[in-house]
Design a protein around this motif. Sequence first.
Motif, PDB file in Angstrom:
ATOM      1  N   PRO A 159      -4.816  33.023  31.572  1.00  0.00           N
ATOM      2  CA  PRO A 159      -3.507  32.896  32.141  1.00  0.00           C
ATOM      3  C   PRO A 159      -3.421  34.008  33.277  1.00  0.00           C
ATOM      4  O   PRO A 159      -2.247  34.411  33.769  1.00  0.00           O
ATOM      5  N   PHE A 160      -4.460  34.536  33.539  1.00  0.00           N
ATOM      6  CA  PHE A 160      -4.672  35.461  34.621  1.00  0.00           C
ATOM      7  C   PHE A 160      -4.435  35.283  36.008  1.00  0.00           C
ATOM      8  O   PHE A 160      -4.122  35.836  37.101  1.00  0.00           O
ATOM      9  N   ASN A 161      -4.268  33.858  36.245  1.00  0.00           N
ATOM     10  CA  ASN A 161      -3.876  33.350  37.376  1.00  0.00           C
ATOM     11  C   ASN A 161      -2.661  33.205  37.871  1.00  0.00           C
ATOM     12  O   ASN A 161      -2.095  32.975  38.979  1.00  0.00           O
ATOM     13  N   ILE A 162      -1.888  33.771  36.723  1.00  0.00           N
ATOM     14  CA  ILE A 162      -0.263  33.567  36.760  1.00  0.00           C
ATOM     15  C   ILE A 162       0.244  35.307  37.312  1.00  0.00           C
ATOM     16  O   ILE A 162       0.331  36.141  36.660  1.00  0.00           O
ATOM     17  N   ARG A 163       0.370  35.015  38.624  1.00  0.00           N
ATOM     18  CA  ARG A 163       0.320  36.564  39.312  1.00  0.00           C
ATOM     19  C   ARG A 163       1.791  37.110  38.827  1.00  0.00           C
ATOM     20  O   ARG A 163       1.838  38.501  38.823  1.00  0.00           O
ATOM     21  N   LEU A 164       2.520  36.236  38.333  1.00  0.00           N
ATOM     22  CA  LEU A 164       3.995  36.818  38.135  1.00  0.00           C
ATOM     23  C   LEU A 164       3.865  37.824  36.909  1.00  0.00           C
ATOM     24  O   LEU A 164       4.635  38.551  36.765  1.00  0.00           O
ATOM     25  N   LEU A 165       2.793  37.562  36.229  1.00  0.00           N
ATOM     26  CA  LEU A 165       2.453  38.310  34.863  1.00  0.00           C
ATOM     27  C   LEU A 165       2.250  39.917  35.044  1.00  0.00           C
ATOM     28  O   LEU A 165       2.555  40.793  34.631  1.00  0.00           O
TER      29      LEU A 165
END
Length: 434
Positions: A159-165
């Motif tokens: 999930p590290f490609n979800i920059r919103l995190l």
Amino acid sequence: MKARSITLGLAILVAGGSAAFAGLAWRPAIGKIASPTQFDRALVAKGAQLAAVGDCAICHAGSTGTPFAGGNPLQTPFGAVYASNITPDPDAGIGTWSLAAFRRAMHDGVDRAGGFLYPAFPYNHYTHVTGEDVDAIYAFLMTRTPAKLQAPATHLPFPFNIRLLMAGWNALFVDHSPVAADPAKNAAWNRGAYLVEGLGHCAACHSPRNALGAEDKAHPFTGGEVDGWDAPGLTAATSPAAIAWTAGALYRFLRHGLDDQHAASAGPMGAVSHDLSNVPEADVRAIAIYIASMTDPDGRGAAEPTREQQVAARVAAAQIPPPELQQTSGAAIFAGACAGCHGAGAPMMLNGRPSLALGSSVTAATPRNASQTILYGLQPGPGERGPWMPGFAGSLTDDQVAAVLTYLRWRFTDRPAWPALEDNVHRIRQDKSS
């Protein structure tokens, strides 16, 4: 029916929570500017010195060596993060970024378009940098030669490609408070604290990290890892140095890449020393004073070794090894490949270069840095000055390098043997070729 209702309710709650988080985390784009404005020369000069403290050129150098063009990968446990082009090119770089957009990136880790940056860009340290200093760096970068080199896009796995995190990561781990001055310390110490904790982001390499990639704030400066090298601990309890660092020794090491009671800077630290050679002497001395205080928490101040002590340390480190050590394959390889520079009586040693017994790579807890140095040597960048050593990756096998490491550890230190040396050397060689 009841289970289905519960499932539907949970789905609605998750969806609602996700939407609420996205709403709170959303950042607007900041409008483009047509072209950078004119900047005062003094401001640009100040920005050049600050950018050198921040080592901007190290990470953001292009793959072709083009200054600030980006493209270099920083290897992280989550994947490779590529440095961006920060030249004033309007398409590939930041030429359309306003000062407000640049400030937001430096202080909040959010780019001009509103996207979250990964903390491989150490904005979690740049939050401590004053607005005036950020403005000077902006003036410097906006007056560089534009480079039309498009840096590779970063693609991390889910999930590290979800920059919103990163909004959640920032809330947990980013501190926006300024570096507080300590009234009990002098001006140089406080200046060093500001530079080390902020622009210099020294803890980014020299501190361990948790499972989410954040620095361990409970154990700062106790050692870390960067690009396949160990960044040694800087505290009294964790520094592997054979002789305690003093402010004077640190100044020489940081400014010139070499101190005769320690070693030459190697790996990523070599580039740092090169950048600091372009920083005002007072700032480098301030950095050295602050870092040296970590190995001297009581403030008593370690004394500089006398010339007699330096000579005694060098002579003791060059004693003829015992017969059983002389008969090993490592001793034979050292005699043929290394002793011409590092053996007792070698011209380099007579000219004041440090003994191998004084280098942290030989006394360290792991053989990583010593392995890297033997395999790939020390080579300053194009046009740069600094310590030089050839690499032996093409002429020595993994077991031969391991034999030399065993010999170095036995002859030049009183530390326990490194385990699984051949596996370590093989892994470093494989990482370099991948």
